[in-house]
Motif scaffolding. Sequence first.
Motif, mmCIF file in Angstrom:
data_model
loop_
_atom_site.group_PDB
_atom_site.id
_atom_site.type_symbol
_atom_site.label_atom_id
_atom_site.label_comp_id
_atom_site.label_asym_id
_atom_site.label_seq_id
_atom_site.Cartn_x
_atom_site.Cartn_y
_atom_site.Cartn_z
ATOM 1 N N MET A 1 -1.441 86.434 25.345
ATOM 2 C CA MET A 1 -0.360 86.008 25.024
ATOM 3 C C MET A 1 -0.963 84.341 24.844
ATOM 4 O O MET A 1 -1.292 83.798 25.652
ATOM 5 N N HIS A 2 -0.401 83.804 23.376
ATOM 6 C CA HIS A 2 -0.816 82.593 23.215
ATOM 7 C C HIS A 2 0.320 81.772 23.609
ATOM 8 O O HIS A 2 1.522 82.006 23.459
ATOM 9 N N LEU A 3 -0.276 80.452 24.088
ATOM 10 C CA LEU A 3 0.777 79.428 24.666
ATOM 11 C C LEU A 3 0.243 78.166 23.817
ATOM 12 O O LEU A 3 -0.894 77.769 23.862
ATOM 13 N N HIS A 4 1.369 77.487 23.371
ATOM 14 C CA HIS A 4 1.161 76.139 22.627
ATOM 15 C C HIS A 4 2.215 75.197 23.587
ATOM 16 O O HIS A 4 3.180 75.515 23.505
ATOM 17 N N HIS A 5 1.600 73.906 23.736
ATOM 18 C CA HIS A 5 2.575 72.776 23.984
ATOM 19 C C HIS A 5 1.953 71.607 23.423
ATOM 20 O O HIS A 5 0.787 71.346 23.361
ATOM 21 N N GLU A 6 2.953 70.852 23.280
ATOM 22 C CA GLU A 6 2.604 69.284 22.948
ATOM 23 C C GLU A 6 3.494 68.370 23.491
ATOM 24 O O GLU A 6 4.724 68.617 23.578
ATOM 25 N N GLN A 7 2.840 67.184 23.663
ATOM 26 C CA GLN A 7 3.779 66.191 24.135
ATOM 27 C C GLN A 7 3.378 64.817 23.832
ATOM 28 O O GLN A 7 2.124 64.395 23.590
ATOM 29 N N THR A 8 4.451 64.074 23.310
ATOM 30 C CA THR A 8 4.017 62.529 22.916
ATOM 31 C C THR A 8 4.262 61.609 23.980
ATOM 32 O O THR A 8 4.963 61.560 24.838
ATOM 33 N N LEU A 9 2.872 60.816 24.238
ATOM 34 C CA LEU A 9 2.806 59.831 25.246
ATOM 35 C C LEU A 9 3.098 58.491 24.319
ATOM 36 O O LEU A 9 2.328 58.215 23.403
ATOM 37 N N PRO A 10 3.826 57.473 24.981
ATOM 38 C CA PRO A 10 3.626 56.211 24.319
ATOM 39 C C PRO A 10 2.646 55.330 24.456
ATOM 40 O O PRO A 10 3.016 54.071 24.999
ATOM 41 N N LEU A 11 1.738 55.943 24.520
ATOM 42 C CA LEU A 11 0.297 55.192 24.755
ATOM 43 C C LEU A 11 -0.652 55.469 23.644
ATOM 44 O O LEU A 11 -0.538 56.433 23.044
ATOM 45 N N ASP A 12 -1.577 54.463 23.514
ATOM 46 C CA ASP A 12 -2.578 54.843 22.705
ATOM 47 C C ASP A 12 -3.538 55.690 23.272
ATOM 48 O O ASP A 12 -3.572 56.025 24.326
ATOM 49 N N VAL A 13 -4.531 56.308 22.364
ATOM 50 C CA VAL A 13 -5.498 57.323 23.012
ATOM 51 C C VAL A 13 -6.412 56.838 24.015
ATOM 52 O O VAL A 13 -6.297 57.629 24.969
ATOM 53 N N THR A 14 -6.885 55.601 24.199
ATOM 54 C CA THR A 14 -7.541 55.173 25.115
ATOM 55 C C THR A 14 -6.720 54.926 26.532
ATOM 56 O O THR A 14 -7.164 55.341 27.443
ATOM 57 N N ALA A 15 -5.481 54.435 26.359
ATOM 58 C CA ALA A 15 -4.734 54.372 27.689
ATOM 59 C C ALA A 15 -4.339 55.550 27.998
ATOM 60 O O ALA A 15 -4.411 56.060 29.195
ATOM 61 N N ALA A 16 -4.138 56.615 27.142
ATOM 62 C CA ALA A 16 -3.867 58.193 27.522
ATOM 63 C C ALA A 16 -4.858 58.869 28.211
ATOM 64 O O ALA A 16 -4.734 59.525 29.174
ATOM 65 N N GLY A 17 -6.202 58.612 27.961
ATOM 66 C CA GLY A 17 -7.196 59.075 28.407
ATOM 67 C C GLY A 17 -7.481 58.371 29.788
ATOM 68 O O GLY A 17 -7.775 59.021 30.803
ATOM 69 N N ARG A 18 -7.300 57.018 29.926
ATOM 70 C CA ARG A 18 -7.215 56.425 31.443
ATOM 71 C C ARG A 18 -6.168 57.074 32.423
ATOM 72 O O ARG A 18 -6.523 57.252 33.640
ATOM 73 N N LEU A 19 -4.875 57.247 31.660
ATOM 74 C CA LEU A 19 -4.066 57.942 32.540
ATOM 75 C C LEU A 19 -4.219 59.212 32.984
ATOM 76 O O LEU A 19 -4.074 59.625 34.092
ATOM 77 N N LEU A 20 -4.738 60.177 32.086
ATOM 78 C CA LEU A 20 -5.139 61.625 32.290
ATOM 79 C C LEU A 20 -6.565 61.521 33.282
ATOM 80 O O LEU A 20 -6.616 62.549 33.976
ATOM 81 N N GLY A 125 -3.748 77.539 24.208
ATOM 82 C CA GLY A 125 -4.458 78.643 24.873
ATOM 83 C C GLY A 125 -4.167 79.923 25.091
ATOM 84 O O GLY A 125 -2.904 80.402 24.473
ATOM 85 N N GLU A 126 -5.068 81.049 25.448
ATOM 86 C CA GLU A 126 -4.825 82.336 25.754
ATOM 87 C C GLU A 126 -4.489 82.798 27.239
ATOM 88 O O GLU A 126 -5.271 82.267 27.832
ATOM 89 N N LEU A 127 -3.413 83.426 27.461
ATOM 90 C CA LEU A 127 -3.284 83.851 28.809
ATOM 91 C C LEU A 127 -3.364 85.093 28.770
ATOM 92 O O LEU A 127 -2.534 86.291 27.940
ATOM 93 N N LYS A 128 -4.103 85.719 29.754
ATOM 94 C CA LYS A 128 -4.460 87.118 29.786
ATOM 95 C C LYS A 128 -4.362 87.683 31.298
ATOM 96 O O LYS A 128 -5.063 86.945 32.207
ATOM 97 N N ALA A 129 -3.722 88.738 31.362
ATOM 98 C CA ALA A 129 -3.734 89.449 32.776
ATOM 99 C C ALA A 129 -4.161 90.810 32.719
ATOM 100 O O ALA A 129 -3.701 91.777 32.029
ATOM 101 N N SER A 130 -5.425 90.941 33.165
ATOM 102 C CA SER A 130 -6.202 92.098 33.131
ATOM 103 C C SER A 130 -5.468 93.127 34.041
ATOM 104 O O SER A 130 -6.406 93.480 35.265
#
Length: 169
Positions: A1-20, A125-130
Amino acid sequence: MHLHHEQTLPLDVTAAGRLLSDADFVAHRASATGARVDDALVTGSPDSSFTVTVRRSVPSDQIPAQARAFVGDRLEIRQVEAWEPQSGDRRTGTVVLEITGTPVRLTGTLLLEASPDGAVLRYDGELKASVPLFGAAIEKSAAEQIVRTITLEKDATAAWIERHNLGDA
């Protein structure tokens, strides 16, 4: 099963990387889902590559009854995000989420890139339950819980950014 999610952060990429890559933020985000956070570890640096590993546990009462007998009262979830160094206005990575002791696994890609409103964080991502016979039901239930978790994490992220006055993209 395919999953997709996106979220906008009010940060530039560098600041978002520091946060994550901030271990305190990682623990906060994981605990906001109602899970018991057993570990929240960050290795590496936002200036290069870094890996985030979160181990948390949740009650198993929200999975299909036929699967509960195999996992007990709690599910242990291990999530690893491996981020590559930033390249221009983007950063890529991979994500793996496993439910310990079960044949359920999510594997996917991460993308953090500049947008007019800050930085967009995308999970694909791909979710798999075998599991014979019950695999589709388990995937559906797991997908619902992952979407619920992502939504709670998104809200926790927005609150963290606001509380720490980080939102100046």
